[in-house]
Design a protein around this motif. Structure first.
Motif, PDB file in Angstrom:
ATOM      1  N   LEU A 113      52.778   9.183 -19.135  1.00 51.20           N
ATOM      2  CA  LEU A 113      52.436   8.715 -17.797  1.00 51.20           C
ATOM      3  C   LEU A 113      53.679   8.274 -17.036  1.00 51.20           C
ATOM      4  CD1 LEU A 113      49.278   6.607 -18.714  1.00 51.20           C
ATOM      5  CD2 LEU A 113      49.328   8.876 -17.671  1.00 51.20           C
ATOM      6  N   GLU A 114      54.686   7.776 -17.758  1.00 52.91           N
ATOM      7  CA  GLU A 114      55.920   7.318 -17.123  1.00 52.91           C
ATOM      8  C   GLU A 114      56.830   8.478 -16.724  1.00 52.91           C
ATOM      9  OE1 GLU A 114      53.999   4.376 -19.628  1.00 52.91           O
ATOM     10  OE2 GLU A 114      54.873   6.353 -20.126  1.00 52.91           O
ATOM     11  N   GLY A 115      56.624   9.644 -17.324  1.00 55.24           N
ATOM     12  CA  GLY A 115      57.380  10.828 -16.932  1.00 55.24           C
ATOM     13  C   GLY A 115      58.676  11.059 -17.669  1.00 55.24           C
ATOM     14  N   ASP A 116      58.934  10.323 -18.748  1.00 55.95           N
ATOM     15  CA  ASP A 116      60.221  10.472 -19.422  1.00 55.95           C
ATOM     16  C   ASP A 116      60.105  10.608 -20.941  1.00 55.95           C
ATOM     17  OD1 ASP A 116      59.433   7.903 -19.971  1.00 55.95           O
ATOM     18  OD2 ASP A 116      61.269   6.945 -19.245  1.00 55.95           O
ATOM     19  N   LYS A 117      58.915  10.949 -21.439  1.00 51.93           N
ATOM     20  CA  LYS A 117      58.730  11.228 -22.865  1.00 51.93           C
ATOM     21  C   LYS A 117      57.762  12.402 -22.982  1.00 51.93           C
ATOM     22  CE  LYS A 117      59.822   6.724 -24.907  1.00 51.93           C
ATOM     23  NZ  LYS A 117      60.310   6.111 -23.673  1.00 51.93           N
ATOM     24  N   PHE A 118      57.937  13.181 -24.071  1.00 49.38           N
ATOM     25  CA  PHE A 118      57.287  14.479 -24.113  1.00 49.38           C
ATOM     26  C   PHE A 118      56.749  14.813 -25.505  1.00 49.38           C
ATOM     27  CE2 PHE A 118      60.959  14.288 -21.310  1.00 49.38           C
ATOM     28  CZ  PHE A 118      60.420  14.638 -20.081  1.00 49.38           C
ATOM     29  N   PHE A 119      55.673  15.576 -25.506  1.00 55.13           N
ATOM     30  CA  PHE A 119      55.206  16.245 -26.711  1.00 55.13           C
ATOM     31  C   PHE A 119      55.666  17.685 -26.661  1.00 55.13           C
ATOM     32  CE2 PHE A 119      51.194  13.441 -27.307  1.00 55.13           C
ATOM     33  CZ  PHE A 119      51.859  12.624 -28.205  1.00 55.13           C
ATOM     34  N   TYR A 120      56.133  18.180 -27.789  1.00 54.05           N
ATOM     35  CA  TYR A 120      56.383  19.613 -27.958  1.00 54.05           C
ATOM     36  C   TYR A 120      55.106  20.242 -28.516  1.00 54.05           C
ATOM     37  CZ  TYR A 120      59.532  23.625 -28.873  1.00 54.05           C
ATOM     38  OH  TYR A 120      60.148  24.852 -28.866  1.00 54.05           O
ATOM     39  N   PRO A 121      54.672  19.865 -29.733  1.00 57.33           N
ATOM     40  CA  PRO A 121      53.329  20.256 -30.183  1.00 57.33           C
ATOM     41  C   PRO A 121      52.298  19.224 -29.713  1.00 57.33           C
ATOM     42  CG  PRO A 121      54.867  19.962 -32.046  1.00 57.33           C
ATOM     43  CD  PRO A 121      55.466  19.312 -30.850  1.00 57.33           C
ATOM     44  N   GLU A 131      51.938  24.273 -28.486  1.00 62.03           N
ATOM     45  CA  GLU A 131      53.156  23.924 -27.752  1.00 62.03           C
ATOM     46  C   GLU A 131      52.853  23.719 -26.263  1.00 62.03           C
ATOM     47  OE1 GLU A 131      57.499  25.904 -26.687  1.00 62.03           O
ATOM     48  OE2 GLU A 131      56.353  26.666 -28.400  1.00 62.03           O
ATOM     49  N   THR A 132      53.454  22.705 -25.683  1.00 65.36           N
ATOM     50  CA  THR A 132      53.237  22.424 -24.259  1.00 65.36           C
ATOM     51  C   THR A 132      53.598  23.633 -23.411  1.00 65.36           C
ATOM     52  OG1 THR A 132      53.618  20.057 -24.603  1.00 65.36           O
ATOM     53  CG2 THR A 132      53.852  20.887 -22.361  1.00 65.36           C
ATOM     54  N   CYS A 133      54.672  24.337 -23.757  1.00 68.11           N
ATOM     55  CA  CYS A 133      55.034  25.552 -23.017  1.00 68.11           C
ATOM     56  C   CYS A 133      53.937  26.604 -23.109  1.00 68.11           C
ATOM     57  CB  CYS A 133      56.335  26.142 -23.563  1.00 68.11           C
ATOM     58  SG  CYS A 133      57.819  25.285 -23.029  1.00 68.11           S
ATOM     59  N   ALA A 134      53.270  26.676 -24.252  1.00 64.57           N
ATOM     60  CA  ALA A 134      52.200  27.662 -24.412  1.00 64.57           C
ATOM     61  C   ALA A 134      51.011  27.305 -23.530  1.00 64.57           C
ATOM     62  CB  ALA A 134      51.779  27.750 -25.877  1.00 64.57           C
ATOM     63  N   ARG A 179      55.549  10.640 -28.598  1.00 59.29           N
ATOM     64  CA  ARG A 179      56.320  11.410 -27.619  1.00 59.29           C
ATOM     65  C   ARG A 179      57.802  11.097 -27.765  1.00 59.29           C
ATOM     66  NH1 ARG A 179      51.683  10.110 -24.980  1.00 59.29           N
ATOM     67  NH2 ARG A 179      50.472  11.863 -24.152  1.00 59.29           N
ATOM     68  N   SER A 180      58.612  12.103 -27.500  1.00 60.45           N
ATOM     69  CA  SER A 180      60.057  11.982 -27.666  1.00 60.45           C
ATOM     70  C   SER A 180      60.753  12.031 -26.308  1.00 60.45           C
ATOM     71  CB  SER A 180      60.570  13.127 -28.540  1.00 60.45           C
ATOM     72  OG  SER A 180      61.982  13.141 -28.593  1.00 60.45           O
ATOM     73  N   PRO A 181      61.900  11.332 -26.170  1.00 54.83           N
ATOM     74  CA  PRO A 181      62.636  11.388 -24.905  1.00 54.83           C
ATOM     75  C   PRO A 181      63.367  12.715 -24.682  1.00 54.83           C
ATOM     76  CG  PRO A 181      63.785   9.998 -26.483  1.00 54.83           C
ATOM     77  CD  PRO A 181      62.470  10.338 -27.103  1.00 54.83           C
ATOM     78  N   TRP A 182      63.488  13.544 -25.704  1.00 59.38           N
ATOM     79  CA  TRP A 182      64.191  14.834 -25.545  1.00 59.38           C
ATOM     80  C   TRP A 182      64.116  15.568 -26.868  1.00 59.38           C
ATOM     81  CZ3 TRP A 182      65.103  16.997 -21.120  1.00 59.38           C
ATOM     82  CH2 TRP A 182      66.033  18.037 -20.969  1.00 59.38           C
ATOM     83  N   CYS A 218      62.739  23.149 -24.262  1.00 56.23           N
ATOM     84  CA  CYS A 218      62.042  24.035 -23.328  1.00 56.23           C
ATOM     85  C   CYS A 218      60.828  23.361 -22.698  1.00 56.23           C
ATOM     86  CB  CYS A 218      61.621  25.317 -24.042  1.00 56.23           C
ATOM     87  SG  CYS A 218      60.663  25.045 -25.545  1.00 56.23           S
ATOM     88  N   CYS A 219      60.156  22.479 -23.444  1.00 52.32           N
ATOM     89  CA  CYS A 219      58.932  21.860 -22.906  1.00 52.32           C
ATOM     90  C   CYS A 219      59.221  20.856 -21.783  1.00 52.32           C
ATOM     91  CB  CYS A 219      58.136  21.207 -24.032  1.00 52.32           C
ATOM     92  SG  CYS A 219      57.472  22.402 -25.228  1.00 52.32           S
ATOM     93  N   PRO A 220      60.128  19.902 -21.948  1.00 46.46           N
ATOM     94  CA  PRO A 220      60.395  18.970 -20.842  1.00 46.46           C
ATOM     95  C   PRO A 220      60.818  19.658 -19.551  1.00 46.46           C
ATOM     96  CG  PRO A 220      61.329  18.113 -22.872  1.00 46.46           C
ATOM     97  CD  PRO A 220      60.850  19.499 -23.176  1.00 46.46           C
ATOM     98  N   VAL A 221      61.614  20.705 -19.661  1.00 43.06           N
ATOM     99  CA  VAL A 221      62.090  21.362 -18.435  1.00 43.06           C
ATOM    100  C   VAL A 221      61.030  22.306 -17.858  1.00 43.06           C
ATOM    101  CG1 VAL A 221      64.517  21.131 -19.045  1.00 43.06           C
ATOM    102  CG2 VAL A 221      63.280  23.166 -19.787  1.00 43.06           C
ATOM    103  N   ASN A 222      60.158  22.810 -18.704  1.00 44.05           N
ATOM    104  CA  ASN A 222      59.061  23.640 -18.212  1.00 44.05           C
ATOM    105  C   ASN A 222      58.053  22.797 -17.441  1.00 44.05           C
ATOM    106  OD1 ASN A 222      58.138  26.260 -17.958  1.00 44.05           O
ATOM    107  ND2 ASN A 222      57.526  26.484 -20.091  1.00 44.05           N
TER     108      ASN A 222
END
Length: 708
Positions: free
Chosen positions: A392-400, A351-354, A418-421, A426-430
């Motif tokens: 790289l664009e800053g608006d999509k994320f990996f959780y795992p 997890e990105t938070c981890a 990658r997902s937009p939300w 917890c990961c995008p905001v972290n």
């Protein structure tokens, strides 16, 4: 003086004064980080990430918090508490308050670096909504305050009444993030609006929990408040906040006095007293936050049992449970650590938070011990396990963050890429709060020692023996291993400049035997003071404890050259890591590489990088780096030739040699379409043949099941 920097200095003085007034010994980390507010990051990879975070990710995350009801939850709660009509209902998870607090923290960090009137005003308005949602006694938990009765589907997590189900309610987790956000906002702006909310809540928690008669003895199901309480202690000098953080840690794994005299179990790291734990178990983010808090409390209290415990836990994580990328948490089930050496590739959770928690913890371990191996892990996380978590664009994320991917594998909470939300975001905001703080990991001080832990272009100004010293870096790291570090003292002053020699240069990937390079020896490197022309080293640095050390009197502007050779290195895992058996990974400098379909078409699951031969075959044994300025924001790729193993028309394995391949930095994968990717690449064609045979067996079994 910049307001945030001034407030940070004032905070330190306040704490020292409070300790002196109480006639108590003053403890703290032996090494102190140079605050990120005192560090300027210039052009380069991290400058781009910090700027993208400021201009894209922060406003994007606030927008998502608005669209998903996270901010409206505060408004609904505030209206209900004030008796104003509002027929809205709480939306989303019971812990969604924490997402808003984390974005506020990141926004405050951004304000501390770059003034922004519009963002400042937005925060003022948002904080007013949060303050209105706080109950009279300080309680703040919008799912309970926003409606007369919590829906049954949520009550199983929140409990029927306040504090009745801390195992899952996140009441204390949420406000831990509130405390961190409040301290950040105060330090960035000097405004007490959010700090007053946080202190009012912390006063409530301090009244309710503890060892005094009539107080509750229990612990948060998700650790975080401990870190927030330490930050409140540092800001206010009120020792009761530090004591409360220690109480929550000391009571983990101890059933006496708790509800039904029971503990929660391994998932919560609540199976043993924290000072007795030696193996990382359970939810990986919870664990990393707890280990970070233990380091904080140990540093501030001199608690040796805590230090010994986190030393043991570090040996376990870095020696048996950490991915090559610095990611932790191998199982999707419960987002948890697996058994020792259980490090699967495709099903890796990571997890990105981890990853963020692992970097936070290892940075604290360095501040405690001064050992370069901890910053080696921080660097590994930053450039690999963490950085992959955001586009790289800053608006999509990996959780795992898996280390292998196939076509159609929806590993990312139901998405292939990658997902937009996410429902649980917890990961995008972290990410938003972590990126600006990275600058605070570059430099550190211990009395007359000044550490340069990360090579990042930019500068800082600090004080040594009461004299101001400016340090600046010019470097193209991580693409090149060369840096020019210029030291400019305002007045002559003697101190030791210590530049970390990275583990990848020393031949030690992570400071344990979990990973090793094919050639374990160090790579060529040099460091020293340059002559007036900036060409020749006239004073060579010593090497001590994995640092270059220049101890001297700095009486003028001096430029120091640091130069690490950056060969492509083959990496192997411990023999007990089954998922990496007969496989190799590629690194160059601090970067882990991967192969993906965008560069290698459908050959990713077919590629074999054979072991170098005693009698070399040039087209198979050679690999070379190649700078591609237009690719993925500018990256060095690895190019070479490999063997492929594929099925022929009859379904038999067919081998082709000298097939070109390209590997890219792991953090940059999945920007050019979804699909195949691998970090660990077979070294033996038999591995591919076995995979093909297993795929045939599965197809035949599926066909047979369908026919019957």
């Amino acid at each position: 003086m910049h307001l945030a920097r001034a407030l940070l200095m004032t905070t330190s003085c306040t704490l020292l004064a409070a300790a002196a007034a109480a006639d108590e010994p003053h403890y703290d980390y032996p090494i102190q980080p140079v605050p990120f507010t005192a560090v300027k990051v210039d052009e380069g990879l991290w400058h781009d990430r910090i700027e993208t975070n400021r201009t894209v990710t922060i406003p994007y995350d606030f927008k998502k918090c608005e669209e998903t009801g996270r901010i409206a939850n505060f408004v609904i709660a505030g209206d209900r508490l004030a008796g104003r009509p509002n027929d809205g209902r709480h939306r989303g998870f019971w812990f969604n308050d924490s997402d808003v607090f984390k974005v506020i923290e990141g926004a405050a960090y951004s304000l501390a670096l770059t003034p922004d009137e519009k963002l400042d005003a937005y925060l003022d308005d948002l904080i007013a909504k949060i303050a209105a949602s706080q109950e009279e006694d300080g309680y703040l938990y919008t799912i309970r305050s926003a409606q007369a009765e919590i829906p049954e589907r949520m009550r199983r997590y929140t409990g029927a009444t306040r504090w009745s189900y801390l195992e899952h309610s996140h009441e204390l987790y949420n406000v831990g993030h509130l405390y961190e956000a409040a301290v950040a906002h105060y330090q960035a702006t000097g405004k007490r609006t959010l700090l007053d909310v946080a202190l009012k809540n912390a006063d409530l928690v301090d009244r309710l929990f503890g060892e005094r008669e009539g107080q509750m003895i229990d612990v948060p199901g998700h650790q975080e408040i401990e870190i927030g309480l330490v930050k409140l202690y540092r800001l206010t000098g009120e020792k009761r906040f530090l004591d409360l953080a220690k109480f929550f840690l000391d009571r983990r794994g101890v059933p006496a006095g708790r509800k039904e005299n029971r503990v929660y179990g391994e998932y919560w790291q609540d199976h043993q007293p924290v000072t007795e734990q030696s193996e990382a178990v359970g939810h990986a983010v919870r664990a990393a936050y707890m280990y970070s808090a233990m380091a904080d409390v140990a540093a501030l209290t001199g608690e040796r049992d805590y230090v010994e415990a986190i030393d043991r836990l570090w040996d376990n994580v870095a020696g048996k449970k950490m991915y090559l990328t610095g990611g932790i948490g191998s199982r999707h089930s419960h987002e948890s650590f697996g058994d020792n050496y259980e490090l699967p590739n495709e099903s890796a959770y990571n997890e990105t938070c981890a990853a963020i928690g692992n970097a936070m913890w290892n940075h604290r371990m360095f501040l405690l011990h001064g050992d370069a191996k901890y910053m080696d892990v921080v660097e590994r996380v930053l450039y690999n396990g963490f950085l992959a978590g955001i586009s790289l664009e800053g608006d999509k994320f990996f959780y795992p963050n898996p280390l292998s991917c196939r076509v159609g594998y929806r590993f990312n909470k139901g998405a292939e890429g990658r997902s937009p939300w996410f429902d649980c975001s917890c990961c995008p905001v972290n990410i938003v709060r972590f990126i600006p703080s990275i600058a605070g990991m570059i430099y550190a001080q211990r009395e007359d020692d000044v550490f340069v832990n990360l090579l990042v272009p930019g500068s800082t100004e600090l004080e040594v023996r009461g004299r101001k010293v400016k340090i600046s870096q010019e470097t193209l790291y991580p693409w090149q291993g060369r840096a020019l570090i210029t030291v400019r003292p305002e007045e002559p002053v003697e101190f030791a400049l210590k530049v970390r020699i990275p583990g990848w240069s020393r031949g030690e990937p992570v400071g344990t035997d979990l990973y090793r390079y094919r050639r374990a020896e160090s790579t060529p490197r040099r460091c020293g003071v340059l002559d007036g022309e900036g060409e020749e080293i006239v004073e060579a640095a010593a090497e001590e404890d994995n640092f270059f050390v220049l101890k001297r009197k700095w009486d003028r502007a001096v430029t120091v050259l640091v130069d690490f050779e950056m060969p492509i290195r083959r990496v192997y895992a411990h023999d007990k890591v089954a998922s990496a058996a007969r496989r190799v990974a590629l690194e160059r400098g601090p970067l882990v590489y991967c192969i993906e379909a965008a560069d290698n078409e459908d050959r990713v699951p077919q590629l074999v990088i054979r072991e170098p031969q005693e009698d070399p075959v040039p087209e198979l044994d050679s690999m070379r780096p190649n700078w591609q300025p237009e690719l993925l924001g500018g990256v060095v790729v690895i190019e070479g030739h490999a063997t492929t193993v594929a099925e022929d028309a009859e379904g038999n394995p067919s081998t082709t040699d000298a097939v070109p391949f390209t590997a890219i930095p792991y953090y940059a994968w999945n920007h050019r379409g979804n699909g195949q990717m691998r970090v660990w690449i077979p070294t033996d064609p038999a591995v591919i043949e076995e995979e093909l045979a297993e795929a045939r067996r599965q197809r035949e079994a599926a066909k047979k099941a369908k026919d019957t």
